[in-house]
Design an enzyme around this catalytic site. Structure first.
Site, PDB file in Angstrom:
ATOM      1  N   GLY A  20      16.257  -9.142  -3.244  1.00 42.46           N
ATOM      2  CA  GLY A  20      17.152  -8.738  -4.333  1.00 42.46           C
ATOM      3  C   GLY A  20      17.031  -9.564  -5.606  1.00 42.46           C
ATOM      4  O   GLY A  20      17.978  -9.606  -6.402  1.00 42.46           O
ATOM      5  N   LEU A  98      11.905   0.011   0.305  1.00 47.54           N
ATOM      6  CA  LEU A  98      10.764   0.369   1.147  1.00 47.54           C
ATOM      7  C   LEU A  98      11.081   1.521   2.103  1.00 47.54           C
ATOM      8  O   LEU A  98      11.127   1.343   3.314  1.00 47.54           O
ATOM      9  CB  LEU A  98      10.324  -0.855   1.975  1.00 47.54           C
ATOM     10  CG  LEU A  98       9.978  -2.129   1.193  1.00 47.54           C
ATOM     11  CD1 LEU A  98       9.639  -3.266   2.153  1.00 47.54           C
ATOM     12  CD2 LEU A  98       8.816  -1.879   0.239  1.00 47.54           C
ATOM     13  N   ASN A 113      10.681   2.842 -10.313  1.00 44.80           N
ATOM     14  CA  ASN A 113      10.245   1.911  -9.265  1.00 44.80           C
ATOM     15  C   ASN A 113       9.369   0.831  -9.881  1.00 44.80           C
ATOM     16  O   ASN A 113       8.673   1.083 -10.868  1.00 44.80           O
ATOM     17  CB  ASN A 113       9.430   2.675  -8.203  1.00 44.80           C
ATOM     18  CG  ASN A 113       8.963   1.763  -7.078  1.00 44.80           C
ATOM     19  OD1 ASN A 113       9.739   0.972  -6.529  1.00 44.80           O
ATOM     20  ND2 ASN A 113       7.686   1.843  -6.715  1.00 44.80           N
ATOM     21  N   HIS A 115       6.263  -1.871  -8.809  1.00 43.00           N
ATOM     22  CA  HIS A 115       5.269  -2.117  -7.765  1.00 43.00           C
ATOM     23  C   HIS A 115       4.432  -3.324  -8.186  1.00 43.00           C
ATOM     24  O   HIS A 115       4.034  -3.422  -9.351  1.00 43.00           O
ATOM     25  CB  HIS A 115       4.390  -0.876  -7.579  1.00 43.00           C
ATOM     26  CG  HIS A 115       3.420  -1.033  -6.460  1.00 43.00           C
ATOM     27  ND1 HIS A 115       3.795  -0.902  -5.130  1.00 43.00           N
ATOM     28  CD2 HIS A 115       2.108  -1.358  -6.462  1.00 43.00           C
ATOM     29  CE1 HIS A 115       2.733  -1.124  -4.372  1.00 43.00           C
ATOM     30  NE2 HIS A 115       1.691  -1.403  -5.145  1.00 43.00           N
ATOM     31  N   ASP A 156       4.193   5.690  -4.996  1.00 45.98           N
ATOM     32  CA  ASP A 156       3.584   4.871  -6.066  1.00 45.98           C
ATOM     33  C   ASP A 156       2.718   5.707  -7.011  1.00 45.98           C
ATOM     34  O   ASP A 156       1.641   5.267  -7.422  1.00 45.98           O
ATOM     35  CB  ASP A 156       2.716   3.750  -5.454  1.00 45.98           C
ATOM     36  CG  ASP A 156       3.535   2.774  -4.628  1.00 45.98           C
ATOM     37  OD1 ASP A 156       4.726   2.584  -4.943  1.00 45.98           O
ATOM     38  OD2 ASP A 156       2.983   2.209  -3.676  1.00 45.98           O
ATOM     39  N   GLU A 185       6.928  -9.181 -13.547  1.00 46.05           N
ATOM     40  CA  GLU A 185       7.882  -8.128 -13.154  1.00 46.05           C
ATOM     41  C   GLU A 185       9.230  -8.310 -13.847  1.00 46.05           C
ATOM     42  O   GLU A 185       9.888  -7.336 -14.235  1.00 46.05           O
ATOM     43  CB  GLU A 185       8.100  -8.143 -11.637  1.00 46.05           C
ATOM     44  CG  GLU A 185       6.878  -7.763 -10.830  1.00 46.05           C
ATOM     45  CD  GLU A 185       7.196  -7.646  -9.342  1.00 46.05           C
ATOM     46  OE1 GLU A 185       8.322  -7.238  -8.996  1.00 46.05           O
ATOM     47  OE2 GLU A 185       6.321  -7.969  -8.527  1.00 46.05           O
TER      48      GLU A 185
END
Ligand code: GAR
Length: 203
Positions: A20, A98, A113, A115, A156, A185
């Protein structure tokens, strides 16, 4: 015209399966006003993961739909999206989530999303977390990074909003590379959400 500082924060939910860190980061940016979102709900695949500590600390309500994983993907999707509609959520943010989640038509381009690779490389079923970084190292890639994309009904695969790159160093292991990618990210997700919000505002 309404200025950004007075705009009503955009209602989102964050869906998690892990530690998280993105949930915590997005909630931090929301609280400081740096990102105009209101995290109304955290949906989790499990009730025993680290992410839920962050949700608790930020007073974000948590739901764990179908923890026993008994439902079909379609029934799971119905449960998830009806919880979102009920909470008045407009955008769903997958952050280390997931499980396969079919996206209803009304939610196309409203589910994002992140990745930890430069998609379309090292994406798809089975590529998550350290498995991605192990594969990148094994292949001898010199560059890696992360991708934020809209989610469609293929793993993805949906349209890309933001990609950020970082070098792969000769003495990297999966942990070191994962940490370097994760720093990217943390920049990529807010940037992608800002893009998404401006599209929503103009539509
Ligand atoms: C992030 O590195 C994210 O890119 C990855 O899981 C991590 C979540 O971290 N997602 C995937 O691998 C999805 N295929 P967090 O739970 O600490 O936010």
């Amino acid at each position: 015209m309404i200025s950004n500082s007075t705009a009503i924060p955009h209602p989102v939910a964050v869906m998690v399966s892990g530690t998280g860190r993105h949930l915590d980061h997005l909630a931090t940016l929301a609280a400081s006003g740096e990102l105009p979102i209101d995290v109304r709900l955290c949906l989790s695949t499990r009730s025993d993961i680290g992410a839920l500590q962050h949700a608790k600390r930020w007073n974000i309500p948590v739901q764990v739909p179908d923890e026993a994983r008994e439902l079909s993907p379609e029934a799971y999707s119905d449960l998830v999206f009806s919880a979102l509609e009920q909470a008045g959520v407009k955008t769903l943010i997958l952050a280390g989530f997931l499980r396969f989640l079919p996206i209803p038509d009304a939610w196309q381009n409203r589910v994002l999303n992140i990745h930890p690779s430069l998609l379309p490389a090292f994406g798809g079923a089975g590529y998550y977390g350290h498995r991605v970084h192990d594969a990148v190292l094994k292949r001898g890639c010199k560059v890696s990074g992360c991708t934020v994309h809209y989610v469609d009904n293929v793993f993805d695969h949906g349209p890309i909003l933001v990609q950020r790159t970082c070098p792969v160093l000769d003495d990297d292991d999966a942990d070191r590379l994962a940490n370097r990618v994760f720093l990217e990210e943390l920049i990529a997700y807010p940037e992608a959400l800002r893009q998404h919000l401006s599209v929503q505002a103009s539509g």
